[in-house]
Design a protein around this motif. Structure first.
Motif, PDB file in Angstrom:
ATOM      1  N   ILE A  68      32.943  -9.940  -5.535  1.00  0.00           N
ATOM      2  CA  ILE A  68      32.808  -9.141  -4.311  1.00  0.00           C
ATOM      3  C   ILE A  68      31.326  -8.856  -4.096  1.00  0.00           C
ATOM      4  N   GLY A  69      30.810  -9.218  -2.929  1.00  0.00           N
ATOM      5  CA  GLY A  69      29.410  -8.970  -2.603  1.00  0.00           C
ATOM      6  C   GLY A  69      29.105  -7.483  -2.618  1.00  0.00           C
ATOM      7  N   GLY A  70      27.907  -7.120  -3.044  1.00  0.00           N
ATOM      8  CA  GLY A  70      27.535  -5.714  -3.213  1.00  0.00           C
ATOM      9  C   GLY A  70      27.558  -4.920  -1.917  1.00  0.00           C
ATOM     10  N   ALA A  71      27.399  -5.592  -0.777  1.00  0.00           N
ATOM     11  CA  ALA A  71      27.393  -4.887   0.509  1.00  0.00           C
ATOM     12  C   ALA A  71      28.738  -4.991   1.222  1.00  0.00           C
ATOM     13  N   THR A  72      29.782  -5.374   0.498  1.00  0.00           N
ATOM     14  CA  THR A  72      31.112  -5.484   1.113  1.00  0.00           C
ATOM     15  C   THR A  72      31.716  -4.095   1.294  1.00  0.00           C
ATOM     16  N   THR A  73      32.247  -3.850   2.481  1.00  0.00           N
ATOM     17  CA  THR A  73      32.796  -2.511   2.739  1.00  0.00           C
ATOM     18  C   THR A  73      34.145  -2.325   2.053  1.00  0.00           C
ATOM     19  N   HIS A  74      34.492  -1.053   1.897  1.00  0.00           N
ATOM     20  CA  HIS A  74      35.793  -0.715   1.311  1.00  0.00           C
ATOM     21  C   HIS A  74      36.915  -1.325   2.165  1.00  0.00           C
ATOM     22  N   ALA A  75      36.751  -1.301   3.496  1.00  0.00           N
ATOM     23  CA  ALA A  75      37.792  -1.842   4.385  1.00  0.00           C
ATOM     24  C   ALA A  75      37.972  -3.337   4.145  1.00  0.00           C
ATOM     25  N   GLY A  89      44.295  -1.953  -3.401  1.00  0.00           N
ATOM     26  CA  GLY A  89      44.961  -0.669  -3.164  1.00  0.00           C
ATOM     27  C   GLY A  89      44.013   0.501  -3.369  1.00  0.00           C
ATOM     28  N   LEU A  90      43.149   0.389  -4.365  1.00  0.00           N
ATOM     29  CA  LEU A  90      42.161   1.444  -4.607  1.00  0.00           C
ATOM     30  C   LEU A  90      41.234   1.562  -3.400  1.00  0.00           C
ATOM     31  N   ALA A  91      40.728   0.422  -2.931  1.00  0.00           N
ATOM     32  CA  ALA A  91      39.775   0.449  -1.805  1.00  0.00           C
ATOM     33  C   ALA A  91      40.429   1.023  -0.553  1.00  0.00           C
ATOM     34  N   ALA A  92      41.718   0.749  -0.381  1.00  0.00           N
ATOM     35  CA  ALA A  92      42.430   1.191   0.826  1.00  0.00           C
ATOM     36  C   ALA A  92      42.615   2.705   0.870  1.00  0.00           C
ATOM     37  N   HIS A  93      42.382   3.382  -0.252  1.00  0.00           N
ATOM     38  CA  HIS A  93      42.585   4.834  -0.270  1.00  0.00           C
ATOM     39  C   HIS A  93      41.307   5.621  -0.526  1.00  0.00           C
ATOM     40  N   ILE A  94      40.165   4.974  -0.406  1.00  0.00           N
ATOM     41  CA  ILE A  94      38.896   5.707  -0.495  1.00  0.00           C
ATOM     42  C   ILE A  94      38.672   6.415   0.838  1.00  0.00           C
ATOM     43  N   GLY A  95      38.416   7.713   0.782  1.00  0.00           N
ATOM     44  CA  GLY A  95      38.054   8.460   1.995  1.00  0.00           C
ATOM     45  C   GLY A  95      39.031   8.223   3.130  1.00  0.00           C
ATOM     46  N   GLY A 107      27.157   0.508  -3.127  1.00  0.00           N
ATOM     47  CA  GLY A 107      26.710   1.904  -2.986  1.00  0.00           C
ATOM     48  C   GLY A 107      27.519   2.838  -3.855  1.00  0.00           C
ATOM     49  N   SER A 108      28.813   2.591  -3.935  1.00  0.00           N
ATOM     50  CA  SER A 108      29.666   3.461  -4.733  1.00  0.00           C
ATOM     51  C   SER A 108      29.337   3.332  -6.220  1.00  0.00           C
ATOM     52  N   LEU A 109      29.153   2.104  -6.705  1.00  0.00           N
ATOM     53  CA  LEU A 109      28.858   1.915  -8.133  1.00  0.00           C
ATOM     54  C   LEU A 109      27.462   2.433  -8.469  1.00  0.00           C
ATOM     55  N   ALA A 110      26.496   2.196  -7.582  1.00  0.00           N
ATOM     56  CA  ALA A 110      25.126   2.660  -7.845  1.00  0.00           C
ATOM     57  C   ALA A 110      25.071   4.176  -7.874  1.00  0.00           C
ATOM     58  N   ASN A 111      25.905   4.806  -7.049  1.00  0.00           N
ATOM     59  CA  ASN A 111      25.894   6.264  -6.970  1.00  0.00           C
ATOM     60  C   ASN A 111      26.558   6.892  -8.196  1.00  0.00           C
ATOM     61  N   ASN A 112      27.624   6.248  -8.702  1.00  0.00           N
ATOM     62  CA  ASN A 112      28.353   6.725  -9.889  1.00  0.00           C
ATOM     63  C   ASN A 112      28.697   8.208  -9.834  1.00  0.00           C
ATOM     64  N   ASP A 113      29.261   8.604  -8.699  1.00  0.00           N
ATOM     65  CA  ASP A 113      29.797   9.969  -8.567  1.00  0.00           C
ATOM     66  C   ASP A 113      30.914  10.134  -9.602  1.00  0.00           C
ATOM     67  N   PRO A 114      30.952  11.254 -10.334  1.00  0.00           N
ATOM     68  CA  PRO A 114      31.977  11.413 -11.366  1.00  0.00           C
ATOM     69  C   PRO A 114      33.400  11.447 -10.813  1.00  0.00           C
ATOM     70  N   SER A 115      33.561  11.598  -9.500  1.00  0.00           N
ATOM     71  CA  SER A 115      34.905  11.612  -8.911  1.00  0.00           C
ATOM     72  C   SER A 115      35.186  10.388  -8.051  1.00  0.00           C
ATOM     73  N   ALA A 116      34.313   9.396  -8.090  1.00  0.00           N
ATOM     74  CA  ALA A 116      34.489   8.229  -7.226  1.00  0.00           C
ATOM     75  C   ALA A 116      35.514   7.268  -7.808  1.00  0.00           C
ATOM     76  N   SER A 177      38.105  17.431  -0.611  1.00  0.00           N
ATOM     77  CA  SER A 177      37.187  16.301  -0.439  1.00  0.00           C
ATOM     78  C   SER A 177      37.918  14.973  -0.308  1.00  0.00           C
ATOM     79  N   ARG A 178      39.145  14.917  -0.763  1.00  0.00           N
ATOM     80  CA  ARG A 178      39.943  13.693  -0.834  1.00  0.00           C
ATOM     81  C   ARG A 178      39.408  12.694  -1.860  1.00  0.00           C
ATOM     82  N   PHE A 179      38.388  13.065  -2.627  1.00  0.00           N
ATOM     83  CA  PHE A 179      37.979  12.265  -3.780  1.00  0.00           C
ATOM     84  C   PHE A 179      39.049  12.454  -4.866  1.00  0.00           C
ATOM     85  N   ALA A 180      38.829  11.811  -6.011  1.00  0.00           N
ATOM     86  CA  ALA A 180      39.785  11.940  -7.107  1.00  0.00           C
ATOM     87  C   ALA A 180      39.543  13.244  -7.869  1.00  0.00           C
ATOM     88  N   LEU A 181      40.567  14.086  -7.949  1.00  0.00           N
ATOM     89  CA  LEU A 181      40.511  15.206  -8.890  1.00  0.00           C
ATOM     90  C   LEU A 181      40.614  14.598 -10.283  1.00  0.00           C
TER      91      LEU A 181
END
Ligand SMILES: Cc1cc2nc3c(=O)[nH]c(=O)nc-3n(C[C@H](O)[C@H](O)[C@H](O)COP(=O)(O)OP(=O)(O)OC[C@H]3O[C@@H](n4cnc5c(N)ncnc54)[C@H](O)[C@@H]3O)c2cc1C
Ligand code: FES
Ligand code: FES
Lengths: 261, 161
Positions: A68-75, A89-95, A107-116, A177-181
């Motif tokens: 998957i290219g690094g600039a590929t959108t979740h959609a 399925g994971l990508a379909a339920h982000i935000g 962007g999501s992997l580089a950011n490494n939010d603890p709830s992403a 936030s709809r992120f992962a608890l």
């Protein structure tokens, strides 16, 4: 928001050279970076847009590996990663849909939010993060909250996921936030099962090795019966105590195993 | 300043923007298309949803410079050519899908994106698609009814009236 110079390169090579200077930062879909800049928690002098770089966009599969290219959108991942249903399925339920139309895997992997969500998929698949200079195993990539193995100016150009026999991601949604608890990604490979947990630990995304061993021997939710997760080091906030999160890790792992396909 | 050119509601437009100029600011302040609302500015409410190259995006969470060359549609582009309300807009009126109307531009733009992807969604699919659109007034039921009606489906008795 502080002003900055906006640069839109037309190749990865141009993006890398634009990022070389002081104060330059990559812009993916902006779904994390823009809100951060509005709060003045980030104030880059130059933003280098990676959106629209054809070299970094798209989903393809060959030889049991999905790239998957690094600039590929979740959609796009949700729509095009059908060969790896757990990931699609994971990508379909982000935000929400608008976030998914802009936000990117890089962007999501580089950011490494603890709830992403994506960090759980990358770690749970034993993925390889491909950058403009090297390849990094997911096991070495995530280094605690908002911190990764990426060097200054290094960009994620692609992510390579070995496609498992069965997989599933279960996300217990934080209601505001709809992120992962707590989110758990389970993937079953010929040589064993991987379990990655996001949202729960103060150390960020991590593997649950006791569950991996139990599930590698017996891939059923019942295999988790004898296991328990310690509350030590779990995130505690107004949405849930550490003990609650520890409990959820086991519950969500069981659900992911039951749902894995 | 950077010069940008894009198509907005079918018309070619140009403007001078700073790097930090948001698409929502460009639409509202430079083009005076104030139908695109800014409810939160923290990427959470969806009042600012517009279409960029046919996809729903939050205009407050995209730089105007990123829309260079793009085809943008705002709520002002949703009316019929004769100025009468478009199908989705009319359904919002018919089913009382708004009270104060602040969230409505974003709701209509999200609904239009949904119906393009999925012309006959179920009630659950409508609700899921509106995850990023917050309404403080209506309680959502009439918005969901309006979207189902706009899709040409008969509107079921939506729960909890
Ligand atoms: C309302 C809302 C709800 C959300 N819900 C969820 C959710 O449920 N789950 C979830 O996981 N996320 C969620 N997100 C976050 C979303 O997934 C972001 O899109 C994502 O975290 C960041 O990706 P981006 O492409 O937008 O990156 P940006 O915001 O552009 O950038 C984020 C960081 O990554 C860097 N960067 C960007 N691209 C690259 C690259 N290719 N290589 C190296 N560095 C790069 C930037 O410099 C910046 O530091 C949500 C966001 C919003 C606004
Ligand atoms: S104003 Fe853009 S999401 Fe609220
Ligand atoms: S009608 Fe008032 S916010 Fe939705």
């Amino acid at each position: 928001m502080h002003n900055f110079e906006f640069v839109k390169p037309s190749s990865v090579a141009d993006a890398v050279s634009a990022l070389a200077g002081e104060g330059a930062q990559a812009l993916g879909g902006g779904q994390t970076l823009l809100p951060t800049m509005k709060q003045r928690l980030a104030a880059p002098e130059k933003l280098v847009s990676l959106s629209g770089l054809a070299e970094m966009t798209g989903v393809s599969s060959a030889g049991g590996v999905m790239t998957i290219g690094g600039a590929t959108t979740h959609a796009s991942v949700a729509a095009d990663a059908g060969a790896y249903p757990g990931l699609a399925g994971l990508a379909a339920h982000i935000g929400d849909p608008a976030v998914r139309n802009r936000g990117t895997i890089g962007g999501s992997l580089a950011n490494n939010d603890p709830s992403a969500c994506y960090p759980a998929a990358a770690l749970g698949s034993g993925a390889t993060i491909v950058t403009n200079t090297r390849e990094i195993a997911a096991d070495d990539f995530f280094q605690g909250l908002f911190s990764t193995a990426l060097d200054e100016g290094e960009i994620i150009t692609a992510v390579k996921f070995p496609i498992p026999q069965a997989s599933n991601y279960q996300k217990f949604v934080q209601p505001a936030s709809r992120f992962a608890l707590v989110g758990v990604f389970v993937a079953r490979y010929a040589d064993g099962v991987r379990v990655a947990v996001t949202g729960a630990s103060e150390e960020g995304v991590h593997r649950w090795s006791a569950a991996e061993a139990a599930l590698s021997a017996n891939f059923s939710a019942a295999a988790l019966d004898g296991l328990s997760v310690a509350a030590d080091g779990m995130i505690a906030d107004l949405h849930g105590t550490a003990a609650y999160r520890a409990h959820l890790v086991k519950v969500m792992t069981g659900r992911a195993v039951a749902a894995a396909s | 300043m950077t010069r940008v050119a894009m198509t907005v509601n079918g018309k070619a437009v140009t403007g001078e923007v700073e790097g930090r100029t948001l698409l929502s600011s460009f639409l509202r302040e430079d083009l005076h298309l104030t139908g695109t609302h800014v409810g939160c500015d923290t990427s959470q409410c969806g009042a600012c949803v517009v279409h960029v190259n046919g996809q729903a995006v939050k205009a407050c969470t995209m730089f105007a410079a990123e829309a260079e060359g793009a085809d943008v549609t705002t709520i002002e582009g949703m009316a019929n050519a004769d100025g009468s309300l478009g199908t989705i807009q009319q359904a919002f009126q018919d089913f009382h899908g708004l009270q104060c109307g602040f969230c409505t531009p974003g709701m209509v733009m999200s609904a239009a994106a949904l119906l393009k992807e999925n012309p006959t969604p179920t009630e659950a699919e409508v609700r899921a698609y509106l995850e990023g659109n917050i309404c403080r007034c209506t309680g959502y039921h009439n918005i969901v009814k309006a979207i189902l009606a706009a899709s040409g489906q008969s509107v079921p008795a939506v729960a909890a009236e």
